[in-house]
Design a protein around this motif. Structure first.
Motif: not given
Length: 220
Positions: A130-138, A149-163
């Motif tokens: 899904y790549g950048n389509t995972l980008k999210t606010d939260l 869990q919560n590998f950097y590649t997944f978090i980078d794809a989500c690019a959240p403002k908040y976790i």
């Protein structure tokens, strides 16, 4: 009422909810029937009791899999829920965490990723497909913020403002290591990281406008 997967900490007290609230639908992961691991049999006994109660109350039971889209409301007030995991007919005979419902919720310009207890395997797969389509606010951290869990590649794809990390391990080794990874690998601002064990109950609201996601915590 969404039961992400058949583990006690994700469905305990659901019978009480059904007894005390009007629940129109229960959402479960779309899994195929498989032999159950001996130590997980008790989970399915609990789940069956919940489903029996749902049938008694007239609650609709839906099984969700990748690609399902649920729309709530209409027009400008419409909220979309896109299911990303599990795959249709996922195997429930192994690690039940793999069958967790993971979904992206979008309301106008705001979004949130709710990941249940998906494992690093699912995280890597979602980031790749899904790549950048995972980008999210939260982003609700996978599996309570456990370190593997919560590998950097997944978090980078989500690019959240908040976790948000639903965890009682306020200063436990899992959380410390996860926060170290977020800070030094993802360069994430830990002042925007909210842990349920530290901040108490966490309420998230979205008004649909840019920067429209707000978090209210119990303790601060």
């Amino acid at each position: 009422l969404m039961i992400t997967h058949a583990h006690t900490d994700h469905m305990g007290c659901c019978e009480n909810i059904l007894d005390n609230y009007k629940v129109s639908e229960i959402w479960l992961p779309d899994t195929r029937e498989e032999p159950i691991l001996p130590h997980e049999e008790r989970y399915f006994v609990m789940l069956q009791a919940i489903l029996d109660k749902a049938n008694e109350k007239g609650t609709v039971i839906k099984h969700l899999g990748e690609g399902d889209v649920i729309n709530i409301g209409e027009g400008d007030s419409k909220t979309e829920l896109l299911v990303l995991n599990p795959a249709r007919g996922a195997d429930a005979s192994g690690d039940l965490n793999n069958t967790s419902i993971a979904c992206k919720v979008t309301y106008r310009e705001n979004s949130a990723m709710l990941c249940g207890d998906i494992t690093d395997e699912q995280e890597a797969d979602l980031a790749k497909r899904y790549g950048n389509t995972l980008k999210t606010d939260l982003l609700k951290a996978s599996h309570h913020g456990i370190v593997y869990q919560n590998f950097y590649t997944f978090i980078d794809a989500c690019a959240p403002k908040y976790i948000v990390v639903p965890s009682l391990r306020d200063r436990g080794v899992f959380l410390k290591t996860t926060e170290y990874s977020l800070k030094h690998v993802n360069k994430f601002d830990l002042d925007k990281n909210f842990v349920s064990g530290r901040w108490g109950k966490i309420k998230v609201t979205m008004n649909g406008e840019k920067d429209g996601v707000k978090l209210v915590t119990e303790y601060k």
